[in-house]
Design a protein around this motif. Structure first.
Motif, PDB file in Angstrom:
ATOM      1  N   VAL A  84      37.782  34.585  27.760  1.00 25.18           N
ATOM      2  CA  VAL A  84      38.248  35.742  28.544  1.00 25.18           C
ATOM      3  C   VAL A  84      39.775  35.736  28.561  1.00 25.18           C
ATOM      4  CG1 VAL A  84      38.254  36.826  30.832  1.00 25.18           C
ATOM      5  CG2 VAL A  84      36.159  35.780  29.958  1.00 25.18           C
ATOM      6  N   SER A  85      40.374  36.908  28.326  1.00 25.16           N
ATOM      7  CA  SER A  85      41.841  36.988  28.227  1.00 25.16           C
ATOM      8  C   SER A  85      42.512  36.700  29.572  1.00 25.16           C
ATOM      9  CB  SER A  85      42.252  38.386  27.742  1.00 25.16           C
ATOM     10  OG  SER A  85      41.958  39.356  28.733  1.00 25.16           O
ATOM     11  N   ASP A  86      43.768  36.275  29.507  1.00 31.77           N
ATOM     12  CA  ASP A  86      44.528  35.944  30.726  1.00 31.77           C
ATOM     13  C   ASP A  86      44.710  37.174  31.625  1.00 31.77           C
ATOM     14  OD1 ASP A  86      44.721  33.341  29.954  1.00 31.77           O
ATOM     15  OD2 ASP A  86      46.703  33.540  29.042  1.00 31.77           O
ATOM     16  N   ILE A  87      44.877  38.347  31.006  1.00 28.54           N
ATOM     17  CA  ILE A  87      45.049  39.585  31.794  1.00 28.54           C
ATOM     18  C   ILE A  87      43.783  39.873  32.594  1.00 28.54           C
ATOM     19  CG2 ILE A  87      45.352  42.101  31.621  1.00 28.54           C
ATOM     20  CD1 ILE A  87      47.121  41.545  29.130  1.00 28.54           C
ATOM     21  N   ASP A  88      42.629  39.725  31.937  1.00 29.18           N
ATOM     22  CA  ASP A  88      41.351  39.933  32.635  1.00 29.18           C
ATOM     23  C   ASP A  88      41.153  38.898  33.737  1.00 29.18           C
ATOM     24  OD1 ASP A  88      40.580  42.184  31.229  1.00 29.18           O
ATOM     25  OD2 ASP A  88      39.541  41.044  29.668  1.00 29.18           O
ATOM     26  N   LYS A  89      41.624  37.677  33.490  1.00 30.29           N
ATOM     27  CA  LYS A  89      41.468  36.615  34.492  1.00 30.29           C
ATOM     28  C   LYS A  89      42.301  36.892  35.747  1.00 30.29           C
ATOM     29  CE  LYS A  89      39.937  32.769  31.629  1.00 30.29           C
ATOM     30  NZ  LYS A  89      40.216  31.421  31.101  1.00 30.29           N
ATOM     31  N   ILE A  90      43.456  37.527  35.584  1.00 30.49           N
ATOM     32  CA  ILE A  90      44.281  37.902  36.748  1.00 30.49           C
ATOM     33  C   ILE A  90      43.512  38.896  37.618  1.00 30.49           C
ATOM     34  CG2 ILE A  90      46.370  39.144  37.466  1.00 30.49           C
ATOM     35  CD1 ILE A  90      47.713  37.927  34.918  1.00 30.49           C
ATOM     36  N   ARG A  91      42.894  39.890  36.953  1.00 30.28           N
ATOM     37  CA  ARG A  91      42.100  40.894  37.677  1.00 30.28           C
ATOM     38  C   ARG A  91      40.879  40.240  38.339  1.00 30.28           C
ATOM     39  NH1 ARG A  91      37.579  43.012  36.136  1.00 30.28           N
ATOM     40  NH2 ARG A  91      37.870  42.428  33.947  1.00 30.28           N
TER      41      ARG A  91
END
Length: 386
Positions: A26-33
Motif C-alpha cells: 500500500v502506498s505511503d499516500i494511502d497510508k496517511i489517509r
C-alpha cells in the motif's frame, strides 16, 4: 467491493483498514489517509484499549491527552452500565437483567477490550434461555475472532454454534453460520469446504455484518475455481444467476472465470494478473496468496493438457501467450511437485501426458489397505492368544 460497507460491522471495516495500513504494497499516500481514518474510528467509539495496543505496535502515535480522555469516558460509561445492571438485578425481571448484561458485553466489544468482552459474554449467556439469543452471542464472539484473526476462538465458537443448533434454531441463523464457517475455512486454507459452504449460502445470504455481497461472490468464485470439477463449475458458478448479477461489478473476475471455462488461456492469464493485486490486498486471502496462485495454475495447466496425449511446448506457450522458456520452467516445477501428470521431452520440445489410470490406482489402494488390515488382524490374534 465496498457497496454495502455501511451495513458491515464497524470493527471489521476498521480491521481491514488496519491490515492495509501495515501492508507493504500500500502506498505511503494511502497510508496517511488510512491512518487518519483509523484514528477517527478509534476516537468515535472511545476505543482506549485498541488505541493503546496500536501505539505499542507503532501503528499510531501516542497522544496522552486523547488517551486519558478516552479512558475517562470509558470509566464513566461503564459506571452507568454497572448501575443499570445493579438496578435490573434488584428491581426488574430476568429479561431486563439479561439486556443490562448484554449492554455491558456490547460496550466491551465496541471499545475492543477482547478479554473483558469474552468474560461478560459468558455472564450474559448464563442469563440467556432462548437458543436464538445464545446464537446471537456466538455471532458477537465470531466477529471479535475475525477482528483479531483468532482462529482458535473462531473454531471453538463455530463448534459451539453447531451444538446449539442441535437443541433447535432457526434457518436464518443456520445460513448465516455457513458464511462465517466458510470464511473461517477459506482463512485456514480449506478452500474446498469454503466453496461448498459459500455455494450453499448464495441464495440465502444475509450476513452483511461480516462482508458485503460483492465480496462474498468474489470469495465464492475464487474458492470454487480451484475446488470444483468442470461440470460442477458450470452448473453452480458459471451459470448461477446470483453470481452473474454481481460478476460485472468486480474487476477482472468475469474474464477470469469465463476465460477458464471457455479455454481462452491467453485471456485467462491477463485477467489472472489483474486479480493478483486484489487477492494480495485481501485480509483473509493474503496469507495464502502464493498457494492460491500455484493452485490456479495447476487447474489451468491440467485442463489444457487433458485434451492431449502429446503437445508441443510451442503450441502450449502460444495458447497461453507466454514464452516457451516460461512454460518449460513452470511445468518442470509442477511436474517435480507431482501436481501435473506429464513429462517433458526437451530435445523434441514436446509434452507427453501420462495420466494415472483411476481404476488401477483404486485397485492398488485396495490391495495396500487389505495388506495393512491383515497385518493388524495378525497382531491382534497374537495378543488374544497370549
Amino acid at each position: 467491493m465496498e457497496g454495502q460497507e455501511e451495513k458491515q460491522e464497524k470493527s471489521l471495516v476498521l480491521s481491514n483498514k488496519l491490515f492495509h495500513l501495515t501492508h507493504p504494497d500500500v502506498s505511503d499516500i494511502d497510508k496517511i489517509r488510512l491512518r487518519e481514518e483509523v484514528l477517527d474510528a478509534v476516537k468515535s467509539d472511545d476505543m482506549a484499549p485498541l488505541y493503546e495496543s496500536l501505539v505499542a505496535d507503532n501503528v499510531l502515535e501516542m497522544d496522552p491527552k486523547l488517551f486519558e480522555s478516552m479512558r475517562a469516558k470509558n470509566a464513566e460509561e461503564l459506571k452507568k452500565i454497572d448501575e443499570k445492571v445493579a438496578d435490573a438485578e434488584e428491581n426488574l425481571g430476568e429479561s431486563e437483567v439479561r439486556e443490562a448484561h448484554l449492554a455491558k458485553s456490547l460496550f466491551f466489544i465496541r471499545i475492543s477490550d477482547k478479554e473483558k468482552a469474552l468474560e461478560q459474554l459468558k455472564v450474559t449467556e448464563s442469563k440467556t434461555v432462548a437458543v436464538g439469543q445464545k446464537m446471537d452471542l456466538v455471532f458477537y464472539t465470531l466477529q471479535m475472532g475475525f477482528f483479531n484473526m483468532d482462529f482458535d476462538l473462531i473454531s471453538k465458537s463455530i463448534d459451539k454454534a453447531k451444538n446449539l443448533f442441535d437443541e433447535g434454531g432457526d434457518w436464518e441463523r443456520k445460513n448465516r453460520l455457513k458464511v462465517y464457517e466458510g470464511l473461517f475455512c477459506m482463512s485456514t486454507r480449506n478452500f474446498k469446504k469454503a466453496a461448498d459452504l459459500f455455494l450453499d449460502s448464495i441464495s440465502t445470504f444475509t450476513t452483511y455484518e461480516l462482508l458485503s455481497y460483492d465480496t462474498f461472490i468474489f470469495y465464492t468464485v475464487l474458492t470454487s475455481i480451484i475446488s470444483l470439477d468442470r461440470v460442477s463449475l458450470k452448473q453452480k458458478v458459471v451459470d448461477a444467476p446470483e453470481i452473474l448479477t454481481v460478476l460485472g461489478k468486480i474487476p477482472h473476475l468475469s474474464e477470469f472465470m469465463n476465460s477458464l471455462y471457455d479455454c481462452q488461456y491467453k485471456s485467462f492469464f491477463i485477467a489472472f494478473a489483474g486479480l493478483t493485486e486484489q487477492i494480495k490486498l485481501d485480509r483473509y486471502l493474503h496469507p495464502h496468496f502464493r498457494y492460491y496462485m500455484r493452485e490456479v495454475r495447476t487447474v489451468v495447466y491440467s485442463q489444457f493438457l487433458e485434451s492431449y496425449k502429446s503437445v508441443t511446448m510451442e503450441a502450449m506457450s502460444t495458447a497461453f501467450g507466454v514464452t516457451v522458456e516460461f512454460i518449460d520452467l513452470e511445468l518442470s516445477r509442477f511436474i517435480a511437485a507431482g501436481k501435473l501428470h506429464c513429462k517433458i521431452d526437451k530435445v523434441a520440445g514436446v509434452l507427453e501426458t501420462n495420466r494415472p489410470d483411476a481404476k488401477n490406482a483404486l485397485y492398488q489402494a485396495t490391495i495396500k489397505q487389505g495388506d495393512f488390515l491383515l497385518n493388524r488382524i495378525q497382531k491382534l490374534s497374537r495378543v488374544i492368544d497370549l
